[in-house]
Design an enzyme around this catalytic site. Sequence first.
Site, PDB file in Angstrom:
ATOM      1  N   ASP A 260       0.842  -1.187   0.000  1.00 36.93           N
ATOM      2  CA  ASP A 260       0.000   0.000   0.000  1.00 36.93           C
ATOM      3  C   ASP A 260       0.887   1.250   0.000  1.00 36.93           C
ATOM      4  O   ASP A 260       1.862   1.324   0.754  1.00 36.93           O
ATOM      5  CB  ASP A 260      -0.864  -0.027   1.275  1.00 36.93           C
ATOM      6  CG  ASP A 260      -1.972   1.006   1.260  1.00 36.93           C
ATOM      7  OD1 ASP A 260      -2.841   0.923   0.387  1.00 36.93           O
ATOM      8  OD2 ASP A 260      -1.962   1.896   2.147  1.00 36.93           O
TER       9      ASP A 260
ATOM     10  N   GLU B  72      14.538 -14.049  -0.159  1.00 31.38           N
ATOM     11  CA  GLU B  72      15.001 -15.140   0.713  1.00 31.38           C
ATOM     12  C   GLU B  72      14.331 -16.457   0.342  1.00 31.38           C
ATOM     13  O   GLU B  72      14.840 -17.532   0.623  1.00 31.38           O
ATOM     14  CB  GLU B  72      14.691 -14.816   2.187  1.00 31.38           C
ATOM     15  CG  GLU B  72      15.651 -13.808   2.792  1.00 31.38           C
ATOM     16  CD  GLU B  72      15.177 -13.291   4.158  1.00 31.38           C
ATOM     17  OE1 GLU B  72      14.208 -13.852   4.724  1.00 31.38           O
ATOM     18  OE2 GLU B  72      15.793 -12.317   4.642  1.00 31.38           O
TER      19      GLU B  72
HETATM   20  C1  NOJ Z   1      -4.446   2.921  -0.865  1.00 33.81           C
HETATM   21  C2  NOJ Z   1      -5.534   1.907  -0.694  1.00 33.81           C
HETATM   22  O1  NOJ Z   1      -5.707   1.202  -1.896  1.00 33.81           O
HETATM   23  C3  NOJ Z   1      -6.751   2.672  -0.254  1.00 33.81           C
HETATM   24  O2  NOJ Z   1      -7.915   1.877  -0.302  1.00 33.81           O
HETATM   25  C4  NOJ Z   1      -6.488   3.225   1.122  1.00 33.81           C
HETATM   26  O3  NOJ Z   1      -7.566   4.040   1.521  1.00 33.81           O
HETATM   27  C5  NOJ Z   1      -5.200   4.059   1.153  1.00 33.81           C
HETATM   28  N1  NOJ Z   1      -4.124   3.467   0.409  1.00 33.81           N
HETATM   29  C6  NOJ Z   1      -4.721   4.243   2.566  1.00 33.81           C
HETATM   30  O4  NOJ Z   1      -4.229   3.035   3.068  1.00 33.81           O
END
Ligand code: NOJ
Length: 520
Positions: free
Chosen positions: A185, A248
């Site tokens: 993310d 790894e």
């Molecule tokens: C990107 C994620 O795909 C989204 O759904 C989220 O709200 C934000 N990052 C924050 O984690």
Amino acid sequence: MDSNGDGIGDLPGLTGKLGALRDGTPSSLGIEGLWLSPVYPSPNRDFGYDISDYRSIDPMYGTMDDFDLLMAGAHTRGIHLIMDLVVNHSSTEHTWFKQARTCRENPFHDYYIWNDGTNGKPPNNWGSSFGGSAWEWNEQTNEFYLHSFLKEQADLNWRNPRLREEVQCIMRFWMDRGVDGFRLDVANYYVKDAQLRDNSHEFVVAQPMPGNTSQTLLMPMSREVYDHTVDQPETHEALREMRRVIDEKPGRMMVGEITQHTLDQVLSYYGNGQDELNLVFNFFFFVRRFRAKDFRAIIDQTLSLLPKGAWPAWVLSNHDVVRAVSRYHLTPPMTKSMIGLLLTLKGTPFLYNGEELGLANTPLPRRLLQDPVGKRYWPLPVGRDGERTPMPWDATPDRGFTTGTPWLPAGAPDMTYSAEAADPTSVLNFTRQLSWFRSHHTALNAGDMSIVAGPSDTCLCFTRKFSTEHLTITINLSDQTVTIPRDSFTSGQTPVFSTEEQPSTDSLAPWEVRIATVPE
Ligand code: NOJ
Ligand code: CA
């Protein structure tokens, strides 16, 4: 798929549907990997993107045993399992944060980013991507903490080596269980400017993504440029460390969500092609207009800027954006041309659940909204619930998704899995056929790619080559029949796959996707 009637999709529900995803025959989707959005315990302020325990499963989705069963079922079918790793921030309900916020001397305090501010004001102008200041006051320690998203999502301190080690241990924990990789993310957000310098602003005319036309927003506004909060050079160092962990064990990968900035910057997260992310989501592929010209330009730039040895990834829909079908107002034949493109380009295609049906966004009334972004900015069309509604398995009132009340209402009954499975001309059956064809042609899976001149400007035309296998892909991204001139590259080639039952050798039908063999 919900297995226990609480209206929320879960792991056993998904395990029961694995056969639809891949069963070794042409009548499944034939996917090779499954990316789960976060299934860890979470207060769900941001639907799982606020994690309160990185090493277990939220009871809402099942148990760790259910997870292991899902993974075993996936692996038996040849499906890799990818977890979402959300480590730019944790939930403020995580024990790390609960401890960190109690006193400045707490050993977890330095897991997060703190500042005294001045006269009760935040230290700088950084804004949260979800609105308002990115700084929130913490009474107990008399200081602010940073949150790039909601105030319940506190940013982790990637300048702290202990935090970095902790993340690496979390990766090993899941890799040891058998997980094949991670979707990272907001991977370009990790490290923030050490001096906390102000971000700059640019003046732009904001427009909605095409397709978000329920309200047309066209207004001049000042937009924050994240020059000191994202894309800091130290983030690359952190990703290199994570890549060493991925390497790894054999056959593991990580794909990063890289937002904003230039294509160069996005692709820089491949590192030298071997030492950072294995795959990078390239959102510049979300062209403004669904035209051959626009796609050709971004594909061309991407392939030429990619470092040697790096492998592209292609995506047009996900849980954060209006589904491509709605964004570009795609009819089923147009959707086939989009899927044709995704599945034939050199690289790894990502499909978002329902995309294989040609599913559109579901319009929702305000009272049913769940997404904090949609609620905060209503009626601005920025909420994400419309693309998150349940998978429509059949035409029963809740689309076969649940026996209870679905957490978000199911969409219209006109596009369902069961109806499309029974219709040989459906988008679903086209996707299955092309996926099957792809899995039997190494040139499509692994071959080199060159863009060539097509029979007309409205066509995207490229070749894929592996060893002696040489294919030409032509996609007519227009509603007009295109004549194939005698002297054109594709003239005289034998079609081996097409959206048309009987492709003509002299012309391409509107929106036709055609694969042909190139004579030696
Ligand atoms: C990107 C994620 O795909 C989204 O759904 C989220 O709200 C934000 N990052 C924050 O984690
Ligand atoms: Ca459930």
